[in-house]
Write an enzyme that holds these catalytic residues in place. Sequence first.
Site, PDB file in Angstrom:
ATOM      1  CD  GLU A 346       9.221  30.206 -63.608  1.00 22.94           C
ATOM      2  OE1 GLU A 346       9.169  30.977 -62.653  1.00 22.94           O
ATOM      3  OE2 GLU A 346       8.314  30.123 -64.456  1.00 22.94           O
TER       4      GLU A 346
HETATM    5  C1  NGO Z   1       8.551  34.324 -65.036  1.00 25.66           C
HETATM    6  C2  NGO Z   1       7.967  33.001 -65.486  1.00 25.66           C
HETATM    7  C3  NGO Z   1       6.648  33.166 -66.197  1.00 25.66           C
HETATM    8  C4  NGO Z   1       5.726  34.109 -65.436  1.00 25.66           C
HETATM    9  C5  NGO Z   1       6.433  35.430 -65.241  1.00 25.66           C
HETATM   10  C6  NGO Z   1       5.578  36.411 -64.474  1.00 25.66           C
HETATM   11  C7  NGO Z   1       9.676  33.564 -66.833  1.00 25.66           C
HETATM   12  C8  NGO Z   1      10.688  33.556 -67.888  1.00 25.66           C
HETATM   13  N1  NGO Z   1       8.999  32.539 -66.389  1.00 25.66           N
HETATM   14  O1  NGO Z   1       9.298  34.698 -66.214  1.00 25.66           O
HETATM   15  O2  NGO Z   1       6.049  31.909 -66.332  1.00 25.66           O
HETATM   16  O3  NGO Z   1       4.561  34.316 -66.177  1.00 25.66           O
HETATM   17  O4  NGO Z   1       7.651  35.280 -64.564  1.00 25.66           O
HETATM   18  O5  NGO Z   1       6.197  37.628 -64.263  1.00 25.66           O
END
Ligand code: NGO
Length: 540
Positions: A346
């Site tokens: 992200e």
């Molecule tokens: C995503 C995000 C995290 C969140 C999570 C919540 C990843 C790899 N990045 O997973 O920052 O906490 O979802 O489910």
Amino acid sequence: MRPHHRPTPRVTRLLGSLLLVAAAGTFVAGAAPTPEVAAEEAARKARPLGEVVPAPASVAPGGSPYRITRDTRIRVGASQEVRRIGEYAAKVLRPSTGYPLPVTASGGQDGIRLRLAKGAFGAEGYRLDSGAKGVTITAAKPAGLFHGVQTLRQLLPAAVEKDSVQPGPWLIAGGTVKDSPRYGWRGAMLDVSRHFFTVDQVKRYVDQLALYKVNKLHLHLSDDQGWRIAVDSWPRLATHGGSTQVGGGPGGFYTKADYKEIVRYAASRYLEVVPEIDMPGHTNAALASYAELNCDGVAPPLYTGTDVGFSSLCVSKDVTYDFVDDVIRELAALTPGRYLHIGGDEAHSTSHEDYVTFMARVQPVVAKYGKTVVGWHQLTGATPAKGAVAQYWGLDGTSAEEKERVAAAARNGTGIVLSPADRIYLDMKYTADTPLGLDWAGLVEVERSYDWDPGNYLPGVPASAVRGVEAPLWTETITKSDDIEYMAFPRLAGAAELGWSPAATHDWDTYKVRLAAQGPRWEALGIDYYRSPQVPWPAR
Ligand code: NGO
């Protein structure tokens, strides 16, 4: 099971007097059962040899069970490490049995024996032989003995896990279990950034993971809401960046001594710690601690919300790479494990070009300090370093293009650890009513969580590229051990089974029965869990 042998009535003295035959074909009161009958009775009371989670690779029941008694010894031979495993087993067994269970180096065929021996056990496999005289666990490596002890625990009644004396009897079914894992990576991730968890809370989780033969503890040590590990060369990361958490609580961080203690404790349970510093996104806590890490030279405030994707290290500044080098150097020095996770998910506030540049500069730093790169699967959008591992966290709805990017990297040598969010993200709600957790990847009940095959889950990924399975627990909504447990159990057991058991054992209908038998165990251990209506739990 064979029908019972019927003892011949011993009509000796006073014919016709006290013969109490309750009904034709039943035992005669007062007559001592023959040894054969006693053995069969005992065998019926023992838990079935194969009723273990994760399902063992092979189970051959037969013969008399072993009964742990006041005279049982735990025989460990001369190795200090095996002695330590013996002491661990004794600590589990003593409170509930009330027996002394001395751990001894002295030889003998009886009792509970832990033996190292050459053989085709692999690094983590073991063999367990149980019969009237004793139970022997044999393995090539201590890790195998430790996993064998977990099987032994589960073969005993659930009450063995209680911390006060229980009635028994303490029977282990007769026969042989030969067992070794399908995958070398059987992980659990705990996000200690969104909410901080103390060393003791982490240890408690480690003990629970060990029950299911999990062998990696991935710690998500940094994110927007908190930096949780002391770094001597950048002290404000922890003292300022660690000073809060989601919702604005006090946060916290691990001193180096704390972290070493977690590593030591995990290793004593045969778990390897995989530390993660998430970069270049998910870095608000670092950016708030050092103004110079920001492209505009202005430190943002600390963040206690739950948005993602708004922060980025400054890819064009040299100081960024000094920072990364220092952090990775200090963390690598504290970490005996092979891996260092650099996040990479992200990075919505980092341009694609910058992302690729950043990963090209940072991955060699991990190698320079002797570690193997692990990243979330977005790393495959850059060029993964040779030998890197990508952790896939997509879901059914992830685009074919994104899946193919991961598959192409896998075909090119990148290892894959599977953490599909709509299967084994332990922070997903079970149902709409689950009081904790998130639902962005959907609602994930126990059957859905278990019922997939890591071996052919991602199209185009060669089975040989799959390193294993990891169940992440993100903690936006999780604040205490009870919360961890409620979200992890029962799904964690399923993830562990997917990582350990041969594909041939995979079957929801038999799994759910083995899983149901874990409920009383969790109760005995004080583990809070979700009593899914999909699982035939015994009545309480
Ligand atoms: C995503 C995000 C995290 C969140 C999570 C919540 C990843 C790899 N990045 O997973 O920052 O906490 O979802 O489910």
